[in-house]
Design an enzyme around this catalytic site. Structure first.
Site, PDB file in Angstrom:
ATOM      1  N   ASP A   1       5.945   2.217   2.232  1.00 45.40           N
ATOM      2  CA  ASP A   1       5.019   1.113   2.474  1.00 45.40           C
ATOM      3  C   ASP A   1       4.212   1.458   3.733  1.00 45.40           C
ATOM      4  OD1 ASP A   1       3.815  -1.268   3.190  1.00 45.40           O
ATOM      5  OD2 ASP A   1       5.522  -2.507   2.557  1.00 45.40           O
ATOM      6  N   HIS A   2       2.940   1.719   3.532  1.00 49.80           N
ATOM      7  CA  HIS A   2       2.119   2.208   4.646  1.00 49.80           C
ATOM      8  C   HIS A   2       1.819   1.108   5.670  1.00 49.80           C
ATOM      9  CE1 HIS A   2       0.005   5.210   6.699  1.00 49.80           C
ATOM     10  NE2 HIS A   2      -0.858   5.631   5.778  1.00 49.80           N
ATOM     11  N   ARG A   3       2.182  -0.147   5.343  1.00 49.76           N
ATOM     12  CA  ARG A   3       1.966  -1.207   6.338  1.00 49.76           C
ATOM     13  C   ARG A   3       2.892  -1.015   7.524  1.00 49.76           C
ATOM     14  NH1 ARG A   3       2.944  -6.416   2.699  1.00 49.76           N
ATOM     15  NH2 ARG A   3       4.662  -5.062   2.085  1.00 49.76           N
TER      16      ARG A   3
ATOM     17  N   PRO B   1       0.868  -1.199   0.000  1.00 51.48           N
ATOM     18  CA  PRO B   1       0.000   0.000   0.000  1.00 51.48           C
ATOM     19  C   PRO B   1       0.901   1.244   0.000  1.00 51.48           C
ATOM     20  CG  PRO B   1      -0.168  -1.225   2.083  1.00 51.48           C
ATOM     21  CD  PRO B   1       0.904  -1.878   1.293  1.00 51.48           C
TER      22      PRO B   1
ATOM     23  N   ILE C   1       5.191   2.016   7.708  1.00 50.06           N
ATOM     24  CA  ILE C   1       5.568   3.413   7.942  1.00 50.06           C
ATOM     25  C   ILE C   1       4.307   4.267   7.976  1.00 50.06           C
ATOM     26  CG2 ILE C   1       6.790   5.389   6.953  1.00 50.06           C
ATOM     27  CD1 ILE C   1       8.733   3.265   5.710  1.00 50.06           C
TER      28      ILE C   1
END
Ligand code: CAO
Length: 564
Positions: free
Chosen positions: A536-538, A360, A540
């Site tokens: 990577d929004h998972r 994501p 960060i």
């Protein structure tokens, strides 16, 4: 003898197909398994292999035609293909008239003679039980390979399928198995050398050579005649699934290799039954890695691929493998040209599709005022030139990023979603995207935190040159923790780079330009560098991302900050 090839059954309820492309032309000599058509049904675009060999005497269809199942597609003269392979089953499959079949039977005598001639020719090649193993085909458009290891030495006793060489092509290193058993007499290639496809690399003394050669070379022809008489009950599928030996490069005018060269992107190294099986279970055979000799794909390989894909999807790893939507026939609207993707392009396409569908992504933008840094860059550039490097904003950024990764460890990690763990790395390797004429490559500057900017500049120049000269080793492209993609030398304002999985962030750099900046009550011209941080929004969060990017911006604006 004329044989008619008809459009085979394509699946339940499929009665017609559109001919997307006719791959062979009148006069071509084809063999069993060669692809002759690309067709499109309402479900998929598929390749149609021939199950007969011979010289194409007439084509009955052309690109864009709609053909019915059972319709005659082409007529072949079987005579020209006899030397290559007998086609005993064709009579049944292609409804050859009985009379013609009888005539064919009468022709068996000369056919056998031809076979014997062929056998003795082959025997000469394997003189006195000596067999020259030639570098087999390694993939489409691969003409040569670097030999990274020779795995056998003179005197070794080796068996069929034993790996004898380790070679490297573009990105992949593979082991090459031999297709005969025997004792190694001579190794004609050394580690570090380049070998051409078809070049003799190993010479062996065959085990039971002469009898084995005789058997293997004469048997199929005679057996074929016998089998014809016996009216075999064995299905074609069963015989097809046997892995074939590595295709030998022959001087024959209609060798498989030559044919493949003409049709670079059409042939997956698999038999029709394997292709059919793959098609039936919805797997694109071109994505399957063959484990057989010469990369031949077996039913088992397709099953393993399907199983892995299934596991990935069920574990939520992504949507790669989702079959592509069928393409329209672009030639309807004008001239087109199809070209095979380079290996780098294929790997890049697969890798980026994976990263894009799994990670994501969010991209954070910012700008750094590099007016002062530019003055320093000019001031010190001669020193770096003298050391053999070039002091560029990219080299300076490598150093800044290495320090930022130390300060923000969540940017220096990878995610293991299977184990639900985060892998923090205690080393600081920075990858640099390099634009080459073959596509994008990302060499890695290892331990960038331990190197000064001059050392980084020198290394960056060397790696970029190697990338462009195709000299990068696999090791030089592996182990990156974070990537920088600087497109500013070319232009652009901002872009949204894709995270280079399994890394978790990437910095995109666009063109630095002078802009009016409001400072101390007035507009002044400042050199502003646009930055795009994709992450990577998972792992960060947005706040972490802007803190990281701000730190990078401030370090560019005041490099002394890094020392604090
Ligand atoms: N803004 C303005 N000028 C820039 C700049 C920027 N962001 N980045 C580089 N420049 C300038 C350099 O200062 C240099 O100018 P001078 O010759 O006047 O000193 C010139 O552009 C060329 O720089 P360079 O390319 O030789 O050196 P570099 O260290 O900046 O970049 C490399 C090295 C390998 C990153 C670069 O050559 C390259 O290949 N960039 C493309 C990367 C890429 O394709 N990314 C896309 C990935 S996603 O598809």
């Amino acid at each position: 003898m004329a044989i008619e090839f008809k459009l085979p059954e394509l699946g339940e309820n499929i009665e017609t197909a559109q001919i997307v492309k006719v791959i062979v032309s009148e006069g071509d000599v084809i063999k069993e398994d060669d692809i002759i058509l690309e067709i499109e049904t309402d479900k998929a675009t598929v390749e149609v292999p021939s199950d007969v060999g011979g010289k194409v005497s007439k084509m009955h269809v052309k690109d864009g035609d709609t053909a019915k199942v059972g319709q005659i597609i082409l007529t072949l003269e079987a005579g020209d293909a006899k030397e290559e392979k007998p086609e005993p089953k064709e009579e049944k499959k292609h409804e050859v008239k009985k009379e013609e079949a009888k005539k064919e039977d009468k022709k068996e005598e000369p056919k056998k003679e031809e076979t014997k001639k062929e056998s003795s020719k082959q025997k000469q090649k394997a003189e006195g039980g000596i067999y020259e193993f030639k570098l087999p085909e390694l993939g489409e458009n691969i003409e040569s390979a670097d030999v990274t290891a020779v795995l056998v030495k003179v005197g070794d006793q080796i068996n069929e399928d034993d790996p004898v060489l380790e070679i490297e092509t573009d990105k992949a290193t593979v082991e090459v198995p031999i297709d005969k058993s025997g004792k190694v007499k001579e190794v004609k290639i050394k580690e570090g050398q380049k070998a051409k496809i078809g070049e003799t690399v190993i010479v062996i003394e065959l085990t039971d050579s002469v009898s084995e050669e005789e058997e293997s070379l004469t048997e199929p022809e005679e057996k074929a005649v016998e089998e014809k008489k016996e009216e075999k009950t064995e299905t074609k599928e069963e015989t097809d699934t046997k892995p074939l030996s590595i295709p030998q490069i022959s001087d024959s005018t209609h060798s498989a290799r030559q044919f493949k060269k003409e049709l670079p992107d059409k042939i997956a190294p698999a038999s029709p039954s394997v292709r059919r099986f793959s098609r039936e279970i919805g797997i694109n055979i071109h994505q399957v890695r063959g484990t057989g000799p010469g990369g031949r794909i077996s039913v088992e390989d397709v099953k393993v691929f399907a199983k892995n894909l299934n596991e990935k999807i069920s574990k939520g790893k992504g949507t790669i493998g989702v079959s592509a939507e069928p393409l329209p026939d672009f030639s309807k609207w004008g001239k087109i040209q199809r070209e095979e993707m380079s290996n780098i392009r294929k790997i890049t396409a697969e890798h980026l599709s994976y990263a894009w569908s799994v990670i994501p992504h969010v991209t954070q933008f910012d700008k750094a005022d590099i007016t002062e840094l530019e003055k320093l860059r000019k001031q010190y550039s001669k020193e770096v030139d003298a050391a053999g490097g070039k002091l560029t904003v990219t080299a300076i950024l490598v150093k800044i990023i290495a320090e930022a990764l130390k300060k923000f460890p969540q940017f220096n990690c990878s995610i293991d979603m299977d184990k639900k763990e985060i892998i923090y790395k205690k080393y600081y390797n920075v990858g640099i995207a390099v634009d080459t004429d073959r596509g994008l490559l990302v060499p890695v500057i290892k331990d960038a935190d331990k190197k000064n900017v001059t050392e980084i500049s020198v290394e960056l120049g060397e790696l970029a040159a190697k990338a462009r000269d195709k000299k990068l080793s696999l090791d030089e492209m592996q182990g990156g923790n974070f990537s920088i993609s600087n497109l500013g030398g070319i232009g652009g304002t901002y872009f949204t780079p894709i995270v280079n999985s399994p890394e978790v962030a990437i910095l995109g750099v666009s063109r630095g330009n002078y802009e009016p900046v409001y400072k101390d009550g007035e507009f002044v011209p400042r050199l502003m560098l646009p930055l795009s941080l994709s992450y990577d929004h998972r792992i960060i969060d947005g706040a972490d991302a802007i803190r990281f990017l701000r730190w990078v911006v401030e370090s560019l604006e005041n490099p002394f900050r890094m020392l604090l």
